[in-house]
Design a protein around this motif. Structure first.
Motif, short mmCIF file in Angstrom:
data_model
loop_
_atom_site.label_atom_id
_atom_site.label_comp_id
_atom_site.label_asym_id
_atom_site.label_seq_id
_atom_site.Cartn_x
_atom_site.Cartn_y
_atom_site.Cartn_z
N ASP A 114 0.84 -1.19 0.00
CA ASP A 114 0.00 0.00 0.00
C ASP A 114 0.88 1.25 0.00
OD1 ASP A 114 -2.00 -1.91 0.42
OD2 ASP A 114 -1.93 -1.64 2.60
N TRP A 115 0.67 2.12 -0.96
CA TRP A 115 1.41 3.37 -0.99
C TRP A 115 0.54 4.45 -1.63
CZ3 TRP A 115 2.86 -0.92 -3.95
CH2 TRP A 115 2.70 -0.79 -5.33
N ALA A 116 0.98 5.68 -1.60
CA ALA A 116 0.19 6.79 -2.13
C ALA A 116 -0.07 6.58 -3.62
CB ALA A 116 0.92 8.11 -1.90
N GLU A 129 -3.94 2.29 -4.74
CA GLU A 129 -5.34 1.98 -5.01
C GLU A 129 -5.94 2.95 -6.03
OE1 GLU A 129 -6.63 -0.89 -3.68
OE2 GLU A 129 -4.50 -1.00 -3.15
N ILE A 130 -5.45 4.18 -6.07
CA ILE A 130 -5.92 5.13 -7.07
C ILE A 130 -5.62 4.58 -8.46
CG2 ILE A 130 -5.72 7.48 -7.97
CD1 ILE A 130 -6.85 7.39 -5.16
N ALA A 131 -4.42 4.03 -8.64
CA ALA A 131 -4.04 3.48 -9.94
C ALA A 131 -4.96 2.34 -10.36
CB ALA A 131 -2.60 3.00 -9.89
N LYS A 132 -5.40 1.54 -9.39
CA LYS A 132 -6.28 0.41 -9.71
C LYS A 132 -7.66 0.88 -10.16
CE LYS A 132 -4.14 -2.68 -6.30
NZ LYS A 132 -4.37 -3.40 -5.03
N TYR A 133 -8.17 1.90 -9.49
CA TYR A 133 -9.53 2.35 -9.75
C TYR A 133 -9.62 3.47 -10.79
CZ TYR A 133 -11.19 -0.35 -5.74
OH TYR A 133 -11.51 -1.36 -4.89
N GLU A 134 -8.58 4.28 -10.88
CA GLU A 134 -8.69 5.49 -11.70
C GLU A 134 -7.59 5.64 -12.75
OE1 GLU A 134 -9.03 9.01 -9.34
OE2 GLU A 134 -10.23 8.03 -7.80
N GLY A 135 -6.51 4.87 -12.61
CA GLY A 135 -5.34 5.15 -13.43
C GLY A 135 -5.50 4.85 -14.90
N ALA A 169 -4.70 1.95 -17.92
CA ALA A 169 -3.43 1.44 -18.45
C ALA A 169 -2.47 1.12 -17.31
CB ALA A 169 -2.80 2.46 -19.39
N GLY A 170 -3.04 0.53 -16.25
CA GLY A 170 -2.19 0.15 -15.13
C GLY A 170 -1.80 1.31 -14.25
N GLY A 171 -2.38 2.49 -14.48
CA GLY A 171 -2.10 3.62 -13.62
C GLY A 171 -0.78 4.31 -13.91
N ARG A 172 -0.17 4.02 -15.05
CA ARG A 172 1.14 4.59 -15.32
C ARG A 172 1.08 6.09 -15.58
NH1 ARG A 172 5.29 1.28 -15.97
NH2 ARG A 172 6.46 2.91 -17.05
N GLY A 173 -0.02 6.54 -16.18
CA GLY A 173 -0.13 7.96 -16.47
C GLY A 173 0.80 8.37 -17.59
N ILE A 174 1.09 9.65 -17.65
CA ILE A 174 1.96 10.15 -18.71
C ILE A 174 3.41 9.77 -18.41
CG2 ILE A 174 0.41 12.04 -19.30
CD1 ILE A 174 2.03 13.90 -17.63
N THR A 175 4.19 9.59 -19.44
CA THR A 175 5.56 9.12 -19.25
C THR A 175 6.57 10.26 -19.20
OG1 THR A 175 5.79 8.82 -21.64
CG2 THR A 175 5.07 6.91 -20.35
N GLN A 176 6.17 11.44 -19.66
CA GLN A 176 7.06 12.59 -19.62
C GLN A 176 6.58 13.59 -18.58
OE1 GLN A 176 9.85 12.72 -21.47
NE2 GLN A 176 9.32 10.71 -22.28
N GLN A 177 7.53 14.33 -18.02
CA GLN A 177 7.14 15.35 -17.06
C GLN A 177 6.26 16.39 -17.73
OE1 GLN A 177 10.21 17.08 -14.60
NE2 GLN A 177 11.56 15.35 -14.99
N MET A 182 -5.41 9.44 2.05
CA MET A 182 -6.79 8.95 2.11
C MET A 182 -7.18 8.47 0.71
SD MET A 182 -7.78 9.40 5.28
CE MET A 182 -9.49 8.98 5.01
N GLU A 183 -7.37 7.17 0.57
CA GLU A 183 -7.74 6.62 -0.73
C GLU A 183 -8.53 5.34 -0.57
OE1 GLU A 183 -4.36 4.63 -2.97
OE2 GLU A 183 -3.21 6.01 -1.69
#
Length: 287
Positions: A54-56, A59-65, A67-75, A176-177
């Protein structure tokens, strides 16, 4: 006619009823405890069984992310912002000098979860980030169904969550998640969750003088707190959203302080941007 003598072995019916009542009361105490304690005993959940997972944002990545919660790859290209990371035990020993060379200037480190877990890599991560020059802080992964907000805030403070005005220590953060162990909102009503957080934040502020940071997603916040506005004026917002922009914020906040824009950065940990220039990050650390 036989007259029963005083001290007869057969007590009157009223005495039998009284004795039975006392016996029933004793049995009830043994089974259910003192009045007012039964509810607490039945609502408390067991301590977490896999806190290392469990980390910040886990669970957000599981429910909202997506594509596995990776998000954008560039800053993201943001003016006047500072690059940061957050880490926990799943990142193990972190190469802080490498992150520093890549431009990372602040870090949040998971210290605790509930009232039983401490990150076994906390010292390497928390002190290591400090030694290379980063501004760093600690965060607590909340499980509101296992113990009170005050109890968990005190546990966090006893295991790395303290604050000092040294220009290098950020105020503690409350994560909180989504509940990794069951009911999304930890089996609590919106009011119950808000009151639990008020308890945690008040305890932390009383002992440190600082308003802690709140980590939460807008979607979870709406679902589990009814989109409460209770903390927007006092607690800096650290919001996860794995896309090209921060998007809608929870009620009560006109702006975010930290944006977690990916849950699996190219080097290590989750990557974040502080919403402001470096001197504002230092100001947050100094209080």
């Amino acid at each position: 006619m036989t007259v029963r003598r005083s001290g007869s072995p057969h007590p009157p019916a009223r005495s039998l009823a009284t004795a039975a009542g006392i016996l029933l009361a004793i049995v009830s105490l043994l089974l259910f405890g003192l009045p007012g304690t039964a509810a607490a005993a039945t609502t408390a959940a067991p301590e977490p069984t896999h806190p290392g997972q469990d980390w910040a944002g886990s669970e957000i990545a599981k429910y909202e992310g997506g594509a596995g919660g990776r998000g954008i790859t560039q800053q993201p290209s943001l003016r006047a912002s500072v690059h940061g990371v957050d880490v926990s035990s799943h990142n193990r020993n972190v190469a802080w000098s490498t992150l520093w060379k890549s431009g990372v200037r602040f870090a949040y480190v998971k210290a605790t979860e509930s009232r039983s877990y401490t990150n076994p890599y906390f010292t390497q991560q928390y002190n290591g980030s400090y030694r290379v020059g980063m501004i760093r802080g600690a965060y607590h992964f909340a499980t509101p169904n296992t113990s009170s907000g005050a109890a968990q805030a005190n546990y966090f403070l006893a295991h790395g969550g303290g604050w000092s005005k040294d220009g290098k220590t950020l105020p503690g953060a409350l994560d909180m998640e989504y509940n990794p162990y069951g009911a999304t909102c930890y089996g609590k009503s919106a009011a119950g969750l808000v009151n639990w957080m008020k308890d945690w934040f008040a305890t932390y502020k009383k002992r440190t003088g600082r308003d802690a940071v709140l980590y939460t997603s807008t979607r979870w916040w709406k679902k589990c707190t009814g989109n409460s506005r209770a903390f927007g004026r006092t607690n800096p917002l650290w919001v996860p959203r794995y896309g090209s922009s921060v998007g809608e914020l929870p009620a009560g906040w006109g702006f975010h302080t930290i944006w977690q824009y990916t849950s699996s950065g190219p080097t290590v940990g989750d990557h974040n941007r502080f919403n402001g220039a470096y001197d504002r990050l230092r100001a947050l650390a100094n209080g």
